[in-house]
Design a protein around this motif. Structure first.
Motif, PDB file in Angstrom:
ATOM      1  N   MET A   1     -21.170  23.617 -50.032  1.00 45.04           N
ATOM      2  CA  MET A   1     -21.642  24.145 -51.109  1.00 45.04           C
ATOM      3  C   MET A   1     -21.991  22.756 -51.854  1.00 45.04           C
ATOM      4  SD  MET A   1     -18.527  27.186 -52.377  1.00 45.04           S
ATOM      5  CE  MET A   1     -17.419  25.540 -52.182  1.00 45.04           C
ATOM      6  N   GLN A   2     -22.727  23.469 -53.286  1.00 45.05           N
ATOM      7  CA  GLN A   2     -23.385  22.227 -54.309  1.00 45.05           C
ATOM      8  C   GLN A   2     -22.974  22.636 -55.472  1.00 45.05           C
ATOM      9  OE1 GLN A   2     -25.449  19.475 -53.322  1.00 45.05           O
ATOM     10  NE2 GLN A   2     -25.003  19.860 -51.353  1.00 45.05           N
ATOM     11  N   LEU A   3     -22.629  21.899 -56.258  1.00 43.51           N
ATOM     12  CA  LEU A   3     -22.316  22.103 -57.844  1.00 43.51           C
ATOM     13  C   LEU A   3     -23.591  21.734 -58.485  1.00 43.51           C
ATOM     14  CD1 LEU A   3     -20.526  22.764 -59.839  1.00 43.51           C
ATOM     15  CD2 LEU A   3     -19.863  20.553 -60.086  1.00 43.51           C
ATOM     16  N   LYS A   4     -24.211  22.475 -59.006  1.00 42.03           N
ATOM     17  CA  LYS A   4     -25.547  22.181 -59.818  1.00 42.03           C
ATOM     18  C   LYS A   4     -25.378  22.011 -61.342  1.00 42.03           C
ATOM     19  CE  LYS A   4     -30.533  23.203 -60.724  1.00 42.03           C
ATOM     20  NZ  LYS A   4     -31.551  23.734 -60.203  1.00 42.03           N
ATOM     21  N   VAL A   5     -25.127  20.875 -61.661  1.00 37.10           N
ATOM     22  CA  VAL A   5     -24.999  20.679 -63.142  1.00 37.10           C
ATOM     23  C   VAL A   5     -26.073  20.555 -64.146  1.00 37.10           C
ATOM     24  CG1 VAL A   5     -23.670  18.912 -64.803  1.00 37.10           C
ATOM     25  CG2 VAL A   5     -22.807  19.284 -62.413  1.00 37.10           C
ATOM     26  N   PHE A   6     -26.154  21.569 -65.064  1.00 36.24           N
ATOM     27  CA  PHE A   6     -27.252  21.160 -66.140  1.00 36.24           C
ATOM     28  C   PHE A   6     -26.992  20.412 -67.256  1.00 36.24           C
ATOM     29  CE2 PHE A   6     -27.161  25.589 -64.008  1.00 36.24           C
ATOM     30  CZ  PHE A   6     -28.377  25.512 -63.397  1.00 36.24           C
ATOM     31  N   ASP A   7     -25.733  20.600 -67.577  1.00 33.30           N
ATOM     32  CA  ASP A   7     -25.303  19.663 -69.038  1.00 33.30           C
ATOM     33  C   ASP A   7     -23.992  18.890 -68.619  1.00 33.30           C
ATOM     34  OD1 ASP A   7     -25.851  19.013 -71.424  1.00 33.30           O
ATOM     35  OD2 ASP A   7     -25.106  21.121 -72.283  1.00 33.30           O
ATOM     36  N   LEU A  25     -19.755  14.029 -65.063  1.00 30.87           N
ATOM     37  CA  LEU A  25     -20.741  14.735 -64.075  1.00 30.87           C
ATOM     38  C   LEU A  25     -22.018  14.919 -64.854  1.00 30.87           C
ATOM     39  CD1 LEU A  25     -18.582  16.941 -61.930  1.00 30.87           C
ATOM     40  CD2 LEU A  25     -19.967  14.755 -61.250  1.00 30.87           C
ATOM     41  N   LYS A  26     -22.904  14.158 -64.698  1.00 33.57           N
ATOM     42  CA  LYS A  26     -24.317  14.371 -65.260  1.00 33.57           C
ATOM     43  C   LYS A  26     -25.147  15.080 -64.799  1.00 33.57           C
ATOM     44  CE  LYS A  26     -24.421   9.411 -67.095  1.00 33.57           C
ATOM     45  NZ  LYS A  26     -24.879   8.273 -67.203  1.00 33.57           N
ATOM     46  N   ALA A  27     -26.339  15.804 -65.373  1.00 30.48           N
ATOM     47  CA  ALA A  27     -27.165  16.755 -64.654  1.00 30.48           C
ATOM     48  C   ALA A  27     -27.556  16.248 -63.341  1.00 30.48           C
ATOM     49  CB  ALA A  27     -28.196  16.927 -65.597  1.00 30.48           C
ATOM     50  N   GLY A  28     -27.509  17.012 -62.277  1.00 25.72           N
ATOM     51  CA  GLY A  28     -27.814  16.687 -60.920  1.00 25.72           C
ATOM     52  C   GLY A  28     -26.929  17.960 -59.987  1.00 25.72           C
ATOM     53  N   MET A  29     -27.169  17.540 -58.668  1.00 27.27           N
ATOM     54  CA  MET A  29     -26.544  18.198 -57.682  1.00 27.27           C
ATOM     55  C   MET A  29     -25.475  17.265 -57.243  1.00 27.27           C
ATOM     56  SD  MET A  29     -28.131  21.266 -57.174  1.00 27.27           S
ATOM     57  CE  MET A  29     -28.245  21.711 -55.490  1.00 27.27           C
ATOM     58  N   TYR A  30     -24.421  17.929 -56.697  1.00 21.84           N
ATOM     59  CA  TYR A  30     -23.119  17.204 -56.086  1.00 21.84           C
ATOM     60  C   TYR A  30     -22.659  18.212 -55.010  1.00 21.84           C
ATOM     61  CZ  TYR A  30     -23.607  14.760 -60.668  1.00 21.84           C
ATOM     62  OH  TYR A  30     -24.129  13.977 -61.350  1.00 21.84           O
ATOM     63  N   PRO A  31     -22.175  17.470 -53.843  1.00 18.19           N
ATOM     64  CA  PRO A  31     -21.649  18.234 -52.935  1.00 18.19           C
ATOM     65  C   PRO A  31     -20.047  18.698 -53.613  1.00 18.19           C
ATOM     66  CG  PRO A  31     -22.497  16.386 -52.194  1.00 18.19           C
ATOM     67  CD  PRO A  31     -22.499  16.128 -53.554  1.00 18.19           C
ATOM     68  N   ILE A  32     -19.696  19.847 -53.253  1.00 22.68           N
ATOM     69  CA  ILE A  32     -18.439  20.384 -53.886  1.00 22.68           C
ATOM     70  C   ILE A  32     -17.580  21.106 -52.700  1.00 22.68           C
ATOM     71  CG2 ILE A  32     -19.475  22.411 -54.622  1.00 22.68           C
ATOM     72  CD1 ILE A  32     -17.038  22.418 -56.920  1.00 22.68           C
ATOM     73  N   LYS A  33     -16.347  20.928 -52.216  1.00 21.51           N
ATOM     74  CA  LYS A  33     -15.529  21.812 -51.560  1.00 21.51           C
ATOM     75  C   LYS A  33     -14.182  21.963 -51.891  1.00 21.51           C
ATOM     76  CE  LYS A  33     -13.748  17.833 -48.799  1.00 21.51           C
ATOM     77  NZ  LYS A  33     -13.819  17.220 -47.627  1.00 21.51           N
ATOM     78  N   ASP A  37      -4.326  23.671 -53.468  1.00 27.96           N
ATOM     79  CA  ASP A  37      -3.622  24.007 -54.579  1.00 27.96           C
ATOM     80  C   ASP A  37      -4.988  24.569 -55.776  1.00 27.96           C
ATOM     81  OD1 ASP A  37      -1.057  23.504 -53.756  1.00 27.96           O
ATOM     82  OD2 ASP A  37      -1.374  21.252 -54.349  1.00 27.96           O
ATOM     83  N   GLU A  38      -5.598  25.159 -55.196  1.00 26.01           N
ATOM     84  CA  GLU A  38      -6.838  25.686 -56.394  1.00 26.01           C
ATOM     85  C   GLU A  38      -7.577  24.812 -57.073  1.00 26.01           C
ATOM     86  OE1 GLU A  38      -5.707  29.109 -58.995  1.00 26.01           O
ATOM     87  OE2 GLU A  38      -4.423  29.990 -57.469  1.00 26.01           O
ATOM     88  N   GLN A  39      -7.895  23.671 -56.217  1.00 24.18           N
ATOM     89  CA  GLN A  39      -8.615  22.360 -56.787  1.00 24.18           C
ATOM     90  C   GLN A  39     -10.027  22.335 -55.752  1.00 24.18           C
ATOM     91  OE1 GLN A  39      -7.569  19.599 -58.659  1.00 24.18           O
ATOM     92  NE2 GLN A  39      -5.866  20.903 -59.205  1.00 24.18           N
ATOM     93  N   PHE A  40     -10.948  21.606 -56.654  1.00 27.01           N
ATOM     94  CA  PHE A  40     -12.192  21.425 -55.910  1.00 27.01           C
ATOM     95  C   PHE A  40     -12.643  20.044 -55.875  1.00 27.01           C
ATOM     96  CE2 PHE A  40     -12.286  25.914 -56.821  1.00 27.01           C
ATOM     97  CZ  PHE A  40     -13.025  26.668 -55.676  1.00 27.01           C
ATOM     98  N   GLU A  41     -13.088  19.365 -54.937  1.00 28.12           N
ATOM     99  CA  GLU A  41     -13.444  18.015 -54.688  1.00 28.12           C
ATOM    100  C   GLU A  41     -15.012  18.018 -54.835  1.00 28.12           C
ATOM    101  OE1 GLU A  41     -11.604  15.156 -51.723  1.00 28.12           O
ATOM    102  OE2 GLU A  41     -13.599  15.733 -50.775  1.00 28.12           O
ATOM    103  N   VAL A  42     -15.409  17.257 -55.854  1.00 23.70           N
ATOM    104  CA  VAL A  42     -16.702  17.010 -56.111  1.00 23.70           C
ATOM    105  C   VAL A  42     -16.981  15.726 -55.918  1.00 23.70           C
ATOM    106  CG1 VAL A  42     -18.755  16.923 -57.916  1.00 23.70           C
ATOM    107  CG2 VAL A  42     -16.717  18.616 -58.038  1.00 23.70           C
ATOM    108  N   THR A  43     -18.230  15.560 -54.715  1.00 25.60           N
ATOM    109  CA  THR A  43     -18.565  13.987 -54.586  1.00 25.60           C
ATOM    110  C   THR A  43     -19.754  13.496 -55.426  1.00 25.60           C
ATOM    111  OG1 THR A  43     -18.100  14.512 -52.329  1.00 25.60           O
ATOM    112  CG2 THR A  43     -19.460  12.406 -52.619  1.00 25.60           C
ATOM    113  N   LYS A  44     -19.295  12.747 -56.282  1.00 31.05           N
ATOM    114  CA  LYS A  44     -20.425  12.168 -57.501  1.00 31.05           C
ATOM    115  C   LYS A  44     -21.176  11.132 -56.617  1.00 31.05           C
ATOM    116  CE  LYS A  44     -20.601   9.990 -61.797  1.00 31.05           C
ATOM    117  NZ  LYS A  44     -19.580   9.389 -62.939  1.00 31.05           N
TER     118      LYS A  44
END
Length: 71
Positions: A1-7, A25-33, A37-44
């Motif tokens: 999955m990817q997190l696409k950040v607009f703002d 987390l600035k505008a861009g695409m980041y891998p997310i998994k 415990d209902e947490q998500f890890e985003v690789t910046k």
């Protein structure tokens, strides 16, 4: 999955000695998994991992700050 950040928004990160900090987390695409415990890890970057709760992720999606893209 990817997190696409607009703002940009702040996400939790672990600093030296397990101290919790915030990183933008600035505008861009980041891998997310999903992790435990209902947490998500985003690789910046190779050196920076961020964490979002499911509630925080839901808020940024509802606010149109970011979207999750399933690949």
């Amino acid at each position: 999955m990817q997190l696409k950040v607009f703002d940009s928004f702040l996400a939790k990160t672990v600093l030296d000695d397990d101290v919790i900090g915030l990183t933008p987390l600035k505008a861009g695409m980041y891998p997310i998994k999903a992790i435990e415990d209902e947490q998500f890890e985003v690789t910046k970057s190779k050196a920076t991992i961020c964490y979002l709760t499911s509630e925080q992720l839901e808020q940024v999606i509802k606010s149109h700050i970011a979207v999750v893209i399933n690949e």
